[in-house]
Design a protein around this motif. Sequence first.
Motif, PDB file in Angstrom:
ATOM      1  N   ASP A   1      -3.870   0.905  -3.030  1.00 25.21           N
ATOM      2  CA  ASP A   1      -3.518  -0.493  -2.827  1.00 25.21           C
ATOM      3  C   ASP A   1      -3.897  -1.299  -4.059  1.00 25.21           C
TER       4      ASP A   1
ATOM      5  N   GLU B   1       0.959   5.487   0.369  1.00 24.55           N
ATOM      6  CA  GLU B   1       0.200   6.590   0.953  1.00 24.55           C
ATOM      7  C   GLU B   1       0.756   7.918   0.456  1.00 24.55           C
ATOM      8  N   PHE B   2      -0.163   8.826   0.182  1.00 29.52           N
ATOM      9  CA  PHE B   2       0.193  10.156  -0.299  1.00 29.52           C
ATOM     10  C   PHE B   2      -0.519  11.191   0.557  1.00 29.52           C
ATOM     11  N   THR B   3       0.160  12.292   0.827  1.00 28.95           N
ATOM     12  CA  THR B   3      -0.465  13.454   1.447  1.00 28.95           C
ATOM     13  C   THR B   3      -0.721  14.449   0.325  1.00 28.95           C
TER      14      THR B   3
ATOM     15  N   GLN C   1      -8.361   4.652  -0.922  1.00 27.50           N
ATOM     16  CA  GLN C   1      -8.984   4.964   0.366  1.00 27.50           C
ATOM     17  C   GLN C   1      -8.631   6.407   0.692  1.00 27.50           C
TER      18      GLN C   1
ATOM     19  N   ASP D   1      -8.830   9.852   3.137  1.00 27.91           N
ATOM     20  CA  ASP D   1      -8.999  10.454   4.457  1.00 27.91           C
ATOM     21  C   ASP D   1      -8.983  11.960   4.211  1.00 27.91           C
TER      22      ASP D   1
ATOM     23  N   MET E   1       0.841  -1.170   0.000  1.00 26.93           N
ATOM     24  CA  MET E   1       0.000   0.000   0.000  1.00 26.93           C
ATOM     25  C   MET E   1       0.891   1.240   0.000  1.00 26.93           C
TER      26      MET E   1
ATOM     27  N   GLU F   1       5.120   4.082  -7.131  1.00 32.64           N
ATOM     28  CA  GLU F   1       4.877   5.349  -6.445  1.00 32.64           C
ATOM     29  C   GLU F   1       5.124   6.560  -7.344  1.00 32.64           C
TER      30      GLU F   1
ATOM     31  N   ARG G   1      -5.147  12.723   3.079  1.00 34.44           N
ATOM     32  CA  ARG G   1      -4.343  11.538   2.750  1.00 34.44           C
ATOM     33  C   ARG G   1      -5.093  10.617   1.801  1.00 34.44           C
ATOM     34  N   LEU G   2      -4.301   9.964   0.973  1.00 31.43           N
ATOM     35  CA  LEU G   2      -4.809   8.972   0.036  1.00 31.43           C
ATOM     36  C   LEU G   2      -3.951   7.721   0.158  1.00 31.43           C
ATOM     37  N   ALA G   3      -4.599   6.581   0.301  1.00 29.41           N
ATOM     38  CA  ALA G   3      -3.910   5.294   0.296  1.00 29.41           C
ATOM     39  C   ALA G   3      -4.301   4.567  -0.979  1.00 29.41           C
TER      40      ALA G   3
ATOM     41  N   GLN H   1      -7.530  14.530   6.851  1.00 28.07           N
ATOM     42  CA  GLN H   1      -6.074  14.479   6.974  1.00 28.07           C
ATOM     43  C   GLN H   1      -5.364  14.706   5.631  1.00 28.07           C
TER      44      GLN H   1
END
Length: 64
Positions: free
Chosen positions: A43, A3-5, A32, A34, A1, A49, A39-41, A37
């Motif tokens: 998967d 994750e990106f901000t 996914q 958020d 997975m 990346e 944020r993006l996940a 915050q």
Amino acid sequence: MLEFTLPDMSCGHCAAAITQALAAADPQARLQFDLPQHRLAVDGGQLDEAALAAALREAGYPPA
């Protein structure tokens, strides 16, 4: 997975635009969000990346 901000992501419209852009780049990716915050996940996709970050930048949501 991965994750990106994403500082510029703040609402459902942003999430929809990101979903559309990443679905075009990598249809197998599962996202996914958020929103509070920023944020993006991601998967299960085929892209690495750097390629995902490039797709996010092209969509107008550059990762921090």
